[in-house]
Design an enzyme around this catalytic site. Structure first.
Site, PDB file in Angstrom:
ATOM      1  N   HIS A 199       0.749  -1.162  -0.090  1.00 15.77           N
ATOM      2  CA  HIS A 199       0.074  -0.166   0.092  1.00 15.77           C
ATOM      3  C   HIS A 199       0.765   1.391   0.034  1.00 15.77           C
ATOM      4  O   HIS A 199       0.474   2.209  -0.395  1.00 15.77           O
ATOM      5  CB  HIS A 199      -0.859  -0.081   1.281  1.00 15.77           C
ATOM      6  N   ALA A 200       2.169   1.244   0.494  1.00 20.68           N
ATOM      7  CA  ALA A 200       3.024   2.303   0.366  1.00 20.68           C
ATOM      8  C   ALA A 200       3.390   2.726  -1.256  1.00 20.68           C
ATOM      9  O   ALA A 200       3.835   3.874  -1.567  1.00 20.68           O
ATOM     10  CB  ALA A 200       4.344   2.180   0.945  1.00 20.68           C
TER      11      ALA A 200
END
Length: 541
Positions: A143-144
């Protein structure tokens, strides 16, 4: 130097063995007629042709000295043999085996020394009714690196609209690749970025304060919680449920699909949006699930609903999203009144968040932040703070729009696109929905201890959809599972024959009576059990 934004980097700092921070999806793919060989080989060859256009798959993290500030992205050459792997399932495997594999693999953290993605190809699935070979595919992407919309943009690059992969002309890049950063370059870049962010915050502060003030006044005016004349308020603490606990390294996953055309038609008939209907289905499923366990709170459950902050046409591979709150109306037995509650709650949320989108931050100065967030996350989990303090939400529900046409990957037809998302301390259930190819695909990811039977909740979503169609007089699939669905279908069918024999006013009155009976039956089945009244004490003599 491309340093991660504050929001992107936060997903790294929050990650622990109990809280993996990658997202992805579970797919079932139907291979073309006459396909021979291993699909994993075909997929690697396909990805090799698309990698030059997908920088998010060709970069890895480079950490700042002493982890003083957010890390940066540097170039990397992914080894496709490590990033695309094959898993053999028992011959004839089906949905249950796929869901179990996702539950097993989802807690495994991605290797931060490599690009933050991985794909798992499942061989051994039962063939289609026509005898076509099928494979499963479980994707992981940190998700980064992307949010929901950026993941859709990446999928559009990797997928095709025909079985024959399109040829994409490649332009030779003149940019010099950077596989590592020097100490001086890192420090100069980090300090320069911090100064620019501070200056930007100072410049935007007056307009930000004004926007926040106007939004606060609007919320107070509309919300009954603050004495306003509006409908349901989303600004209230969530009731305590078994989902509001510290999560473990175990995961349970379940998925289902609904026909998108029927969902749109039902939403139109109910004067609601597709997103309203998604929230309604999740609300009804949660109400049914906890009512059967005599654990349904008298107070409405609250959903944390992500909202996109992207401008139209922006497909940058980063996170541009925030979180809002929506009351699910699970305390209301009548389905139609519950839907009205949800529609009013979503309108109130949009009215508030619409004015705040321009000032919600996705980036901020990060000097010292990595230490602070990582220490706080570790303490929060080890001390099981989520088990003790009140929560603002009970569940995360996200709806990500996708392409309407059928899609293909390396020549294989994509039959499903069930999202696999994140659960965190205090929010042990995440329901993410994505539309694609005429389907609305639900992916339910839960903590394996808080909700090991998440499959039952997924079935309840299908039952809720079935029941809504019955209430609207829409034909349903008689093979669909579920007690409420079976009861309402049987009652509707039997009574429909009787109504067919009647004519004129008598028939209309009978149909009205039928509608009332069905609504009452559904409400009775899903109504929360009432607490027994306390025994009266005898007066002291």
């Amino acid at each position: 130097m491309h340093q991660l934004s504050g929001l992107d980097a936060t997903f790294l700092y929050l990650e622990t063995p109990e809280m993996p921070m990658h997202v992805g999806a579970l797919h079932v793919l139907e291979l073309p007629a006459g396909f021979r060989g291993r699909f994993v080989t075909a997929l690697r060859a396909h990805l090799k042709t698309r990698l030059p256009l997908a920088p998010v798959l060709r970069r890895r993290l480079w950490w700042m000295p002493l982890n003083l500030a957010n890390p940066a992205w540097v170039d990397a050459e992914p080894d496709l043999r490590e990033h695309v792997v094959e898993i053999k399932l028992p011959r004839g495997a089906g949905q249950a085996q796929l869901e179990a594999e996702v539950g097993r693999l989802h807690p495994v953290l991605l290797d931060r020394k490599r690009p933050l993605w991985k794909m798992h190809v499942f061989e051994g699935l039962a063939p289609s009714p026509e005898g076509r070979r099928r494979v499963g595919l479980y994707t992981q992407l940190h998700h980064a690196a992307v949010d929901g919309q950026a993941a859709v943009a990446l999928a559009n690059l990797l997928l095709d609209v025909t079985p024959e992969p399109r040829r994409i002309p490649l332009k030779t890049s003149k940019r010099q690749k950077t596989f590592e950063l020097g100490m001086v370059e890192m420090l100069r870049g980090a300090l320069g970025a911090q100064a620019m962010k501070v200056a930007q915050i100072v410049r935007e502060l007056p307009s930000t304060v004004g926007t926040l003030k106007n939004a606060a006044v609007g919320v107070a005016t509309r919300s009954a919680l603050f004495g306003g004349k509006g409908g349901p308020s989303n600004l209230t603490l969530a009731p305590r449920t078994p989902l509001n606990v510290s999560v473990t390294p175990q995961r349970a996953f379940a998925a289902l699909s609904l026909p998108m055309a029927d969902v749109r038609a039902l939403a139109h008939a109910l004067d609601a949006t597709v997103n309203d209907l998604v929230l309604m289905l999740c609300s009804s499923a949660l109400r049914r699930y906890y009512a059967r366990r005599k654990a349904l709170p008298r107070k409405s459950l609250i959903a944390a609903v992500p909202i996109s902050l992207r401008q139209a046409g922006d497909d940058a591979p980063d996170n541009q999203a925030s979180m809002s709150l929506v009351s699910l109306g699970t305390h209301i037995a009548d389905p139609m009144k519950r839907l009205q509650h949800i529609v009013a709650a979503t309108k109130a949320m949009k009215a508030t968040m619409g004015s705040l989108k321009s000032v919600l931050p996705t980036d901020y100065p990060s000097l010292g932040i990595p230490w602070l967030i990582e220490a706080a996350t570790a303490l929060y989990g080890k001390a099981k703070v989520a088990d003790r303090i009140p929560q603002v939400a009970n569940v995360v529900i996200s709806n990500v729009p996708g392409p309407a046409q059928p899609l293909y990957l390396a020549g294989a037809l994509m039959l499903s696109n069930w999202p696999t998302s994140i659960v965190v301390h205090g929010l042990a259930l995440n329901i993410t929905v994505q539309s694609q190819g005429g389907r609305l695909d639900f992916g339910l990811m839960a903590d394996g201890v808080a909700m090991p039977d998440v499959r039952e909740l997924a079935d309840a979503v299908g039952i809720a959809f079935d029941d809504l169609r019955v209430l609207q007089g829409v034909p349903v699939d008689e093979d669909a599972p579920g007690l409420v669905g079976l009861a309402t279908r049987g009652l509707t069918g039997a009574f429909g024959q009787a109504v067919g024999l009647a004519t004129g006013t008598a028939g209309k009155l009978a149909q009205q009576a039928m509608d009332t009976a069905v609504r009452s039956a559904v409400a009775q089945v899903t109504r929360a059990p009432r607490a027994r009244p306390a025994a009266r004490r005898k007066p002291a003599r």
